[in-house]
Design a protein around this motif. Sequence first.
Motif, PDB file in Angstrom:
ATOM      1  N   ASN A  80       0.867  -1.848  -0.508  1.00  0.00           N
ATOM      2  CA  ASN A  80      -0.328   0.193   0.357  1.00  0.00           C
ATOM      3  C   ASN A  80       1.129   0.929  -0.019  1.00  0.00           C
ATOM      4  O   ASN A  80       1.719   1.690   0.478  1.00  0.00           O
ATOM      5  CB  ASN A  80      -0.816   0.088   1.405  1.00  0.00           C
ATOM      6  N   LEU A  81       1.016   1.979  -0.963  1.00  0.00           N
ATOM      7  CA  LEU A  81       1.598   3.382  -1.157  1.00  0.00           C
ATOM      8  C   LEU A  81       0.454   4.261  -1.412  1.00  0.00           C
ATOM      9  O   LEU A  81      -0.773   4.175  -1.202  1.00  0.00           O
ATOM     10  CB  LEU A  81       2.422   3.109  -2.212  1.00  0.00           C
ATOM     11  N   TRP A  82       0.824   5.620  -2.158  1.00  0.00           N
ATOM     12  CA  TRP A  82       0.042   6.659  -2.495  1.00  0.00           C
ATOM     13  C   TRP A  82       0.550   7.374  -4.061  1.00  0.00           C
ATOM     14  O   TRP A  82       1.977   7.783  -4.461  1.00  0.00           O
ATOM     15  CB  TRP A  82       0.251   7.961  -1.125  1.00  0.00           C
ATOM     16  N   GLN A  83      -0.091   7.569  -4.853  1.00  0.00           N
ATOM     17  CA  GLN A  83       0.321   7.935  -5.805  1.00  0.00           C
ATOM     18  C   GLN A  83      -0.587   9.316  -6.206  1.00  0.00           C
ATOM     19  O   GLN A  83      -1.352   9.540  -5.208  1.00  0.00           O
ATOM     20  CB  GLN A  83      -1.046   7.011  -6.772  1.00  0.00           C
ATOM     21  N   LEU A  84       0.634  10.182  -7.230  1.00  0.00           N
ATOM     22  CA  LEU A  84       1.039  11.714  -6.504  1.00  0.00           C
ATOM     23  C   LEU A  84       0.646  12.361  -8.256  1.00  0.00           C
ATOM     24  O   LEU A  84       1.738  11.955  -8.579  1.00  0.00           O
ATOM     25  CB  LEU A  84       1.550  12.273  -5.600  1.00  0.00           C
ATOM     26  N   PRO A  85       0.095  13.694  -7.712  1.00  0.00           N
ATOM     27  CA  PRO A  85       0.335  14.198  -9.080  1.00  0.00           C
ATOM     28  C   PRO A  85       1.980  14.770  -8.419  1.00  0.00           C
ATOM     29  O   PRO A  85       2.451  14.987  -8.395  1.00  0.00           O
ATOM     30  CB  PRO A  85      -0.546  15.269  -9.331  1.00  0.00           C
ATOM     31  N   GLU A  86       2.508  15.344 -10.425  1.00  0.00           N
ATOM     32  CA  GLU A  86       3.718  15.495 -10.155  1.00  0.00           C
ATOM     33  C   GLU A  86       3.324  17.750  -8.141  1.00  0.00           C
ATOM     34  O   GLU A  86       2.343  17.684  -8.666  1.00  0.00           O
ATOM     35  CB  GLU A  86       4.085  16.947 -11.335  1.00  0.00           C
ATOM     36  N   ALA A  87       4.547  17.099  -8.222  1.00  0.00           N
ATOM     37  CA  ALA A  87       4.647  18.452  -7.340  1.00  0.00           C
ATOM     38  C   ALA A  87       4.399  19.943  -7.581  1.00  0.00           C
ATOM     39  O   ALA A  87       4.674  19.895  -8.039  1.00  0.00           O
ATOM     40  CB  ALA A  87       6.610  18.435  -6.079  1.00  0.00           C
ATOM     41  N   ARG A  88       3.886  20.391  -7.404  1.00  0.00           N
ATOM     42  CA  ARG A  88       3.182  22.116  -7.550  1.00  0.00           C
ATOM     43  C   ARG A  88       3.997  23.079  -7.896  1.00  0.00           C
ATOM     44  O   ARG A  88       3.801  23.768  -8.963  1.00  0.00           O
ATOM     45  CB  ARG A  88       2.541  22.343  -6.281  1.00  0.00           C
ATOM     46  N   ILE A  89       5.289  23.050  -7.891  1.00  0.00           N
ATOM     47  CA  ILE A  89       6.647  23.730  -8.210  1.00  0.00           C
ATOM     48  C   ILE A  89       6.586  22.681  -9.627  1.00  0.00           C
ATOM     49  O   ILE A  89       7.622  24.220  -9.770  1.00  0.00           O
ATOM     50  CB  ILE A  89       7.784  23.369  -6.967  1.00  0.00           C
ATOM     51  N   LEU A  90       6.631  21.974 -10.392  1.00  0.00           N
ATOM     52  CA  LEU A  90       6.712  21.044 -11.076  1.00  0.00           C
ATOM     53  C   LEU A  90       5.390  22.110 -12.336  1.00  0.00           C
ATOM     54  O   LEU A  90       5.834  21.903 -13.431  1.00  0.00           O
ATOM     55  CB  LEU A  90       7.024  19.876 -11.433  1.00  0.00           C
ATOM     56  N   ARG A  91       3.947  22.160 -11.916  1.00  0.00           N
ATOM     57  CA  ARG A  91       2.924  22.386 -12.556  1.00  0.00           C
ATOM     58  C   ARG A  91       2.637  24.081 -12.462  1.00  0.00           C
ATOM     59  O   ARG A  91       2.317  24.320 -11.449  1.00  0.00           O
ATOM     60  CB  ARG A  91       1.843  21.686 -12.003  1.00  0.00           C
ATOM     61  N   PRO A  92       2.828  24.777 -13.201  1.00  0.00           N
ATOM     62  CA  PRO A  92       2.873  26.365 -13.391  1.00  0.00           C
ATOM     63  C   PRO A  92       0.632  26.772 -13.470  1.00  0.00           C
ATOM     64  O   PRO A  92       0.769  27.414 -12.627  1.00  0.00           O
ATOM     65  CB  PRO A  92       3.620  27.086 -14.489  1.00  0.00           C
ATOM     66  N   ASP A  93      -0.166  24.944 -13.705  1.00  0.00           N
ATOM     67  CA  ASP A  93      -1.180  25.446 -14.048  1.00  0.00           C
ATOM     68  C   ASP A  93      -1.686  24.448 -13.329  1.00  0.00           C
ATOM     69  O   ASP A  93      -2.999  24.177 -12.234  1.00  0.00           O
ATOM     70  CB  ASP A  93      -2.105  24.871 -15.195  1.00  0.00           C
ATOM     71  N   ALA A  94      -0.786  24.343 -11.706  1.00  0.00           N
ATOM     72  CA  ALA A  94      -1.382  23.318 -10.536  1.00  0.00           C
ATOM     73  C   ALA A  94      -3.052  24.860  -9.933  1.00  0.00           C
ATOM     74  O   ALA A  94      -2.479  25.881  -9.843  1.00  0.00           O
ATOM     75  CB  ALA A  94      -0.942  23.608  -9.405  1.00  0.00           C
ATOM     76  N   VAL A  95      -3.545  23.995  -9.356  1.00  0.00           N
ATOM     77  CA  VAL A  95      -4.936  24.654  -8.764  1.00  0.00           C
ATOM     78  C   VAL A  95      -5.566  24.055  -7.861  1.00  0.00           C
ATOM     79  O   VAL A  95      -4.772  22.422  -6.932  1.00  0.00           O
ATOM     80  CB  VAL A  95      -6.101  24.752  -9.761  1.00  0.00           C
ATOM     81  N   ALA A  96      -5.826  24.783  -6.948  1.00  0.00           N
ATOM     82  CA  ALA A  96      -6.409  24.459  -5.624  1.00  0.00           C
ATOM     83  C   ALA A  96      -6.533  22.934  -5.152  1.00  0.00           C
ATOM     84  O   ALA A  96      -7.539  23.082  -6.392  1.00  0.00           O
ATOM     85  CB  ALA A  96      -6.852  25.251  -4.377  1.00  0.00           C
ATOM     86  N   GLY A  97      -6.242  22.045  -4.597  1.00  0.00           N
ATOM     87  CA  GLY A  97      -6.968  20.470  -4.941  1.00  0.00           C
ATOM     88  C   GLY A  97      -6.958  19.560  -5.487  1.00  0.00           C
ATOM     89  O   GLY A  97      -7.140  18.369  -5.275  1.00  0.00           O
ATOM     90  N   ASP A  98      -5.907  20.167  -6.096  1.00  0.00           N
ATOM     91  CA  ASP A  98      -5.761  18.574  -7.136  1.00  0.00           C
ATOM     92  C   ASP A  98      -4.560  17.786  -7.488  1.00  0.00           C
ATOM     93  O   ASP A  98      -3.657  17.577  -7.896  1.00  0.00           O
ATOM     94  CB  ASP A  98      -5.063  19.525  -8.819  1.00  0.00           C
ATOM     95  N   ASP A  99      -3.990  18.121  -6.060  1.00  0.00           N
ATOM     96  CA  ASP A  99      -2.278  17.914  -5.767  1.00  0.00           C
ATOM     97  C   ASP A  99      -2.376  16.773  -4.644  1.00  0.00           C
ATOM     98  O   ASP A  99      -1.609  16.280  -4.027  1.00  0.00           O
ATOM     99  CB  ASP A  99      -1.750  18.973  -5.704  1.00  0.00           C
ATOM    100  N   HIS A 100      -3.870  16.344  -3.926  1.00  0.00           N
ATOM    101  CA  HIS A 100      -3.797  15.958  -2.955  1.00  0.00           C
ATOM    102  C   HIS A 100      -3.442  13.932  -3.785  1.00  0.00           C
ATOM    103  O   HIS A 100      -2.675  13.390  -2.835  1.00  0.00           O
ATOM    104  CB  HIS A 100      -5.582  15.135  -2.695  1.00  0.00           C
ATOM    105  N   GLY A 101      -3.833  13.192  -4.970  1.00  0.00           N
ATOM    106  CA  GLY A 101      -3.642  12.433  -5.141  1.00  0.00           C
ATOM    107  C   GLY A 101      -4.803  11.040  -4.632  1.00  0.00           C
ATOM    108  O   GLY A 101      -5.573  11.098  -3.881  1.00  0.00           O
ATOM    109  N   ARG A 102      -4.556   9.867  -4.288  1.00  0.00           N
ATOM    110  CA  ARG A 102      -5.031   8.326  -4.207  1.00  0.00           C
ATOM    111  C   ARG A 102      -4.584   7.803  -3.537  1.00  0.00           C
ATOM    112  O   ARG A 102      -3.074   7.625  -4.165  1.00  0.00           O
ATOM    113  CB  ARG A 102      -5.805   8.326  -5.505  1.00  0.00           C
TER     114      ARG A 102
END
Length: 301
Positions: free
Chosen positions: A127-149
């Motif tokens: 059991n691990l956790w899957q994440l999107p790229e860190a926000r510093i790598l994504r200039p289009d990051a928006v609040a709440g899109d970084d939670h992962g699953r």
Amino acid sequence: MAMKLTEIDMGKHETQKVPSPGRCIYCGSTDELTDEHVIPFALAANSVIYLDASCRACAAIIQPYEQDVLRKQLGVFRAQVDAPTRNKKARIKDVDIHFVEVDDMGRQIRDLGFRNFPVGELPLTLNLWQLPEARILRPDAVAGDDHGRAWSFTEMAVADRINRSVAQEGGCKHVAMKLGDVNRSNFLRFLAKTAHAFAVMTLDPDGFRPFLTDLILKRSDDLTQFVGGGFPAAPHEVDPAHTTLLSLGSPDAGPAKGLIAIRLQFWHELKAPAYIVIVGEPIRPLDEIFGEPADRDELRE
């Protein structure tokens, strides 16, 4: 992204001892220094020891969340793969597994309680956790899109056989077992701590300006500004026997260009998620760290 790879073979238990930096790599204190396992003992025994690199005060902050990851999240899996332990008598030998009846859509109908199983009879489950790229790598990051699953690997043939047996006992059509949870915050701090320790050991404490100490010492909860998912394939050929992959590199484009990145992947042979952690800003020129640009082209992902 240019990367340099380090592979840790959990089964060999070879020891690399790195001389002390003379101060704590997390807070800078010179008091009560203790040895630091860059890769925790519970994953790689004494593979990489940074001598007198962590003070007791920082260790008291780090150990609770690190032990939560190693004992609760990964404890059964570690027992199944015979990962290192300091106390084999205390190793998990049996587990209470929670079962529920579910409908054709997988929705819970009825709680069936717990049944105890020897570890050797359970499906191998990571059991691990899957994440999107860190926000510093994504200039289009928006609040709440970084939670992962949550992410898991399970030997489904074994799980299905057990579920069928429990279903038959309870007169159910479908049964599902619950095979553990991930404390997301503790796991992301664990990734930050491991990446930071590896970067400091590799570059020395004065090699970069660190970004992660507030996360590691629980002074910040902004976990995904610098910690995120990474490209799944390792940037080098890897030995299937190696259980921990660590790469040090630098993004060559985008908002984090020129910063120091660590790629981590555990049990890559199970196609586990990879992580990219941005650990800090280099003080020395990057070419001194990675070699000449021409030498780096073949390492790009």
